[in-house]
Design an enzyme around this catalytic site. Structure first.
Site, short mmCIF file in Angstrom:
data_model
loop_
_atom_site.label_atom_id
_atom_site.label_comp_id
_atom_site.label_asym_id
_atom_site.label_seq_id
_atom_site.Cartn_x
_atom_site.Cartn_y
_atom_site.Cartn_z
N ASP A 424 0.87 -1.17 0.00
CA ASP A 424 0.00 0.00 0.00
C ASP A 424 0.91 1.23 0.00
OD1 ASP A 424 -2.55 1.31 0.23
OD2 ASP A 424 -2.02 1.77 2.29
N ASP A 627 -6.88 -1.72 5.45
CA ASP A 627 -6.63 -2.68 4.38
C ASP A 627 -7.03 -4.10 4.77
OD1 ASP A 627 -5.40 -0.72 2.66
OD2 ASP A 627 -3.68 -0.77 4.00
#
Length: 737
Positions: A424, A627
């Site tokens: 990410d 996430d």
């Protein structure tokens, strides 16, 4: 109600013992799963408390001849005391056994040299020396063998008891009933005594070595403070840490350990959190900040309110996670478990065939018995049962020392197989603390007015980009008005009503969605995005008013870590909600070729799924909270965390600090641990596979077989312990996995 409990098991001698307990527990009604770890001597049991309770589980283990108690009732000090007591007992038994066995072994060596010493070669002397070794020192083998046979199974103790008993009673027969007791070739008292002594030596060395495998847990437990200085009834008093309750006000002075987790009420200081994050620089703390138990107060004095105590503290969670990991099984262990389950019965069959073959073919009873004894002794599957768990214990403990928390053996094994990593962008590759770099007015508003209105619109936003706009705006001229309305639009931006005007701040997609054209801003946006900045558009009552650019810089070690991953043969992907141009600029700085841009949070899991469908073993690295779906979808979810924000439950591997270099370190550790497991399993299988035929064909003396069997276990544990010298943060990893 589903519960999970860990039990300390005493009395296991080999992999067959662990397999027998596991089989018994898994067969019980109400038990969902049970895993027994020979190395840690613990059983992890998941069960339905409405159908079965803890006492039933303990009784089931005890019915097999072992002892069990709940691990959480066993303090670290008591566990250490028990382990030291067992080591002391083994040492005493070993010394007595060695003293009684030495003259028997010496007499055999003299006989081979052709020297006759009547006293040493006398059958009565040998019987007197061998009997205590066989039945007093060796009683543990008979007791454990009895319990194993009573439960219709066989283990190492059955093999040892049968083999040594055969040698002992065959020697008595030859000495006193066959009429040739003076012939030392027909006496094998030294064989049974030496086998028992060597196996005790192996068990002693193994117990010492196994104690060292769980050093990581003891180190973590040793970090805890013993007492806390609390204010009760207006007075300061020192109390044991176990008596602290949430809400207590605690005083911490310079140089003292912070006893539990809490929130500072008054005072400020700098706190050394290196035990948690690995960062040696003290962290500044002030009123309102959180502190973590076991960290060290360096300078100031402060008071804080206890918020999490006992098992709820961050350190306790870490200890529990490492304990669970050390007690877990890697998939590769299933091979050893299956073999161990059938190994001992198979060996008994081979020993019987060996004896019959020698007796029927050569007619020599003595050679048949000795060859069968060699088969029984050399075939004990101790090394097989220790091969995997010892390496996992040391590997997960080593990870914890470096701020890498691995939830279990299966995740350690999967990390070894990874060939793709999805990172990410925000907060993982970059610092996650963006700053406003450009405010460009496109309409009638001045720069200051744009910033004032934008700050008002983003005042309630939790998004890092919104927070950056508010932080700059609140320092500008004039106050920041409150928004009359506010709403976040996930992945696109925000909508707010400020001073009667409808304000939108966000992406091109957001503007197009509300019918605002972006053509006047495209050239400006392109220039900003080429510089790696995130450009946001602001509209007021349907008119495009400004472009606000925000930049999030790379973390110091991001490029180095990504280069290290690529050198290890792993494909690196960056995933972000940013547009393609901005994402490409950041990727160029980080050295990443594969970019997944303009991905909304809810679609990250889909992108991870696409890579898995291509046959890749994928890790997803994120903050562990936002996430979560992508972390769950990946083969391995890796959460980046710092301090009390560690998302311990959100991922398979949790990194205690936000340093990307911990990712290649975790993979190096996984690869090295798996290499050790494969080495251990190879030598355990190789040793038995080669040893049994040699023993069956009479090419292996039972004493040598006993020594080889004992030291095979020690060599496996020692090989696992060599992981302690491995530094996962250094060196390059080869491509072969």
């Amino acid at each position: 109600m589903n519960m999970k409990e860990t039990f300390k098991i005493s009395g296991m001698s080999c992999a067959a013992c662990a397999a027998r307990i596991e089989k018994k527990l898994n067969a019980m009604e109400g038990v969902q799963s049970a895993a027994v770890n020979l190395a840690s001597e613990k059983a992890a049991v998941e069960y339905d408390s409405s159908k079965i309770d803890v006492s039933d589980i303990i009784k089931a283990v005890e019915s097999l001849g072992y002892e069990a108690e709940r691990a959480d009732e066993l303090s670290a000090d008591r566990e250490k005391e028990q382990r030291e007591k067992e080591i002391t007992r083994l040492r005493i038994e070993l010394i007595i056994s060695a003293v009684l066995t030495a003259p028997l072994l010496f007499s055999m060596l003299l006989m081979i040299a052709g020297v006759d010493v009547p006293f040493l070669h006398n059958e009565y002397f040998q019987l007197i020396a061998a009997t205590p070794v066989q039945f007093v020192i060796g009683f543990r083998f008979y007791r454990n063998a009895y319990h194993a046979l009573r439960s219709k199974s066989a283990n190492m103790d059955v093999l040892i008891a049968m083999g040594t008993t055969a040698s002992y009673f065959f020697s008595i027969y030859n000495a006193f009933f066959a009429g040739h007791g003076h012939d030392m070739k027909e006496l094998y008292f030294e064989t049974s005594a030496v086998i028992i002594t060597l196996i005790l030596l192996g068990k002693y060395l193994e117990a010492v070595a196994k104690g060292r495998t769980s050093e990581a847990i003891r180190k973590l437990m040793g970090l805890q403070a013993k007492t806390a200085r609390v204010i009760r009834d207006g007075k300061e008093e020192d109390i044991p840490i176990e008596e602290v309750v949430p809400g207590d006000v605690i005083i911490v002075r310079p140089g003292e350990k912070i006893p539990v987790d809490g929130r500072i009420l008054e005072g400020n200081s700098a706190v050394d959190e290196s035990m948690l994050t690995g960062e040696s620089i003290p962290v500044e703390k002030k009123a309102g900040d959180h502190v973590v138990g076991a960290t060290i107060n360096k300078f100031g004095t402060f008071r804080f309110e206890a918020t999490r105590v006992g098992k709820d503290t961050v350190l306790s969670q870490i200890i529990r996670m490492v304990e669970d990991a050390q007690g877990s099984k890697a998939p590769i262990q299933k091979i050893a478990d299956k073999v161990s389950g059938i190994f001992v019965p198979a060996v008994l069959g081979i020993a019987l065939v060996t004896f019959l073959a020698w007796y029927l073919v050569s007619g020599d009873l003595a050679d048949g018995i000795i060859s069968a004894v060699s088969v029984l002794v050399i075939a004990c599957p101790c090394a097989l049962g220790l091969a995997t768990p010892t390496a996992i214990m040391v590997g997960t403990g080593k990870g914890a020392e470096h701020g890498i928390l691995i939830k279990g053996g299966e995740h350690l094994e999967m990390a070894y197989r990874l060939d793709a990593i999805v990172l990410d962008k925000t907060g993982t590759i970059t610092k996650g603390q963006p700053e406003v770099t450009d405010v460009i007015s496109l309409g009638g508003m001045s720069r200051d007015e744009v910033l004032r209105i934008a700050a008002a619109a983003e005042k309630n936003s939790e998004h890092p980009l919104g927070a950056a706009i508010y932080e700059l705006g609140k320092n500008g001229p004039g106050g920041i008005p409150d928004a009359e309305q506010f709403g976040a639009i996930p992945g696109k931006g925000v909508r707010a009503v400020v001073e009667g005007r409808e304000i939108y701040i966000g992406t091109r997609k957001l503007m197009h969605g509300i019918g605002v054209g972006t053509e006047p801003a495209e050239a400006v946006i392109a220039g900003l995005e080429d510089e790696g900045k995130t450009a946001m558009l602001m509209s007021s009552d349907g008119r495009l008013e400004a472009v606000i650019a925000v930049a999030d810089t790379l973390k110091e070690n991001s490029k180095e870590a990504i280069d290290a991953l690529k050198e290890m043969g792993i494909e690196v992907y960056m995933i972000t909600g940013d547009n393609k141009r901005t994402a490409a600029a950041i990727a160029r700085q980080a050295g990443i070729a594969n970019v997944l841009a303009e991905v909304l949070p809810e679609h990250k899991a889909e992108e991870v799924g696409k890579l898995k469908k291509q046959g890749k073993k994928v890790a997803m690295v994120g903050d562990g909270i936002n996430d979560a779906p992508a972390l769950a979808t990946a083969d391995i979810g890796i959460a980046m965390g710092t301090g009390t924000d560690v998302a311990i439950e959100a991922a398979d591997i949790t990194l205690l600090r936000g340093d990307l270099m911990l990712i290649p370190a975790a993979i190096r550790l996984s690869r090295r641990t798996m290499r050790k497991i494969r080495q251990n399993l190879f030598w355990a299988f190789f040793y038995n596979t080669i040893g049994i035929p040699f023993a069956a064909f009479g090419l292996l003396n039972p004493m040598i077989a006993g020594g080889a069997m004992a030291f095979s276990s020690v060599s496996v544990v020692s090989n696992s312990l060599s992981l302690k010298r491995f530094d996962p943060g250094r060196g390059k990893q080869d491509h072969v996995r």
